[in-house]
Design an enzyme around this catalytic site. Structure first.
Site, mmCIF file in Angstrom:
data_model
loop_
_atom_site.group_PDB
_atom_site.id
_atom_site.type_symbol
_atom_site.label_atom_id
_atom_site.label_comp_id
_atom_site.label_asym_id
_atom_site.label_seq_id
_atom_site.Cartn_x
_atom_site.Cartn_y
_atom_site.Cartn_z
ATOM 1 C CE LYS A 54 -3.677 -2.592 2.196
ATOM 2 N NZ LYS A 54 -4.283 -3.061 3.458
ATOM 3 C CD GLN A 98 -3.040 -4.526 6.771
ATOM 4 O OE1 GLN A 98 -2.994 -3.561 6.019
ATOM 5 N NE2 GLN A 98 -3.639 -5.660 6.429
ATOM 6 C CG ASP A 121 -9.415 0.014 5.054
ATOM 7 O OD1 ASP A 121 -9.485 -0.297 3.847
ATOM 8 O OD2 ASP A 121 -9.046 -0.784 5.935
#
Length: 281
Positions: A54, A98, A121
């Site tokens: 990413k 994450q 996200d």
């Protein structure tokens, strides 16, 4: 193989190239680049790999990555505090925590510490509510990436019967909500679903998000179905690809299907947040 490929790698590349030009223009206007902060808790090797990918994609399009690494012994309170600092930082446009976090960390609590305006996200309760009521906001990145792939290939969703196999907070549940928002009829299946093959066999669209390699057999599929496989373990998805490709009309490969689209959606939403925060949207 009769199915046509939903090529996530090629689609993500096209999106990335479009973003690259847009970010260069925005950076010149604002005087700074968009900033995506990634929070990595613990030492899970796969998580480190995903964050590295990413960060590399951020740099490719001109987004400035800010990597926050927390020790594997980090508590929920410490992780929440770190995320809140990022939420309050005016220079940060997007925040990614994450998944998965170590077992002692309450992952949902950490997600909820993200400012909804920076939840690129799509993991907070606010983002889930926005998806449920089709009110805009940020999509969960993997489901959002799948939707972008469907859009790019002109996959019709309205009136179709979609089966989502999986019910996680970051994948299965939001996937069904996004499909429902496009007027599909949605069935959720999961580990306790009886007669899974029967449910899958009635679906026009199948999204596999169970995390169980080759759980879904090709022979189960309705002829002409559209298959998006979000599973990944040792280059194997949740769908038995060879036999599925003989029956499906469209199918994503593993790798090269859903994975690249997840990152593309994350980058798009970071740029969207940047524009909203700098009043350029």
């Amino acid at each position: 193989m009769s199915a046509q490929i939903l090529d996530g790698r090629a689609t993500a590349k096209a999106i990335t190239e479009e973003l690259q030009a847009e970010v260069a223009d925005l950076t010149a206007k604002v005087g700074r680049a968009p900033v995506l902060a990634t929070v990595l808790i613990g030492d899970d090797p796969a998580s480190h790999t995903y964050v590295k990918m990413k960060i590399n994609r951020c740099r490719q399009v001109g987004i400035e990555p800010r990597k926050i690494e927390l020790d594997h012994s980090t508590t929920t309170e410490e992780a929440v505090a770190a995320v809140r600092r990022l939420s309050e930082d005016a220079e940060v446009d997007g925040i990614l925590v994450q998944h998965p976090a170590p077992p002692q960390v309450d992952e949902a609590a950490v997600f909820e510490a993200i400012d909804p305006a920076k939840d690129v996200d799509g993991v907070t309760s606010g983002s889930l509510a926005s998806m449920a009521f089709n009110e805009g906001g940020f999509r969960s990145a993997t489901p959002g990436g799948i939707m972008r792939l469907f859009e790019r290939y002109g996959i019709e969703l309205e009136g179709k019967h979609a089966v989502v196999v999986g019910r996680s907070r970051i994948l299965g549940i939001p996937m069904g909500l996004l499909l429902l928002g496009q007027n599909a009829t949605v069935t959720y299946c999961h580990s306790r679903t009886t007669d899974l093959a029967d449910h899958v066999g009635r679906a026009d669209i199948v999204v596999a998000a169970a995390g169980r390699p080759e759980l879904i057999k090709g022979e189960w599929l309705k002829a002409g179905a559209v298959v998006a496989d979000a599973g990944y373990a040792d280059n194997t998805g949740d769908v038995e690809f060879g036999s599925a490709a003989d029956r499906a009309r469209w199918i994503t490969p593993v790798p090269g299907g859903v994975g690249p689209m997840t990152i593309a959606c994350l980058l798009e939403q970071t740029v969207q947040s940047f524009k909203q925060r700098t009043r350029l949207a």
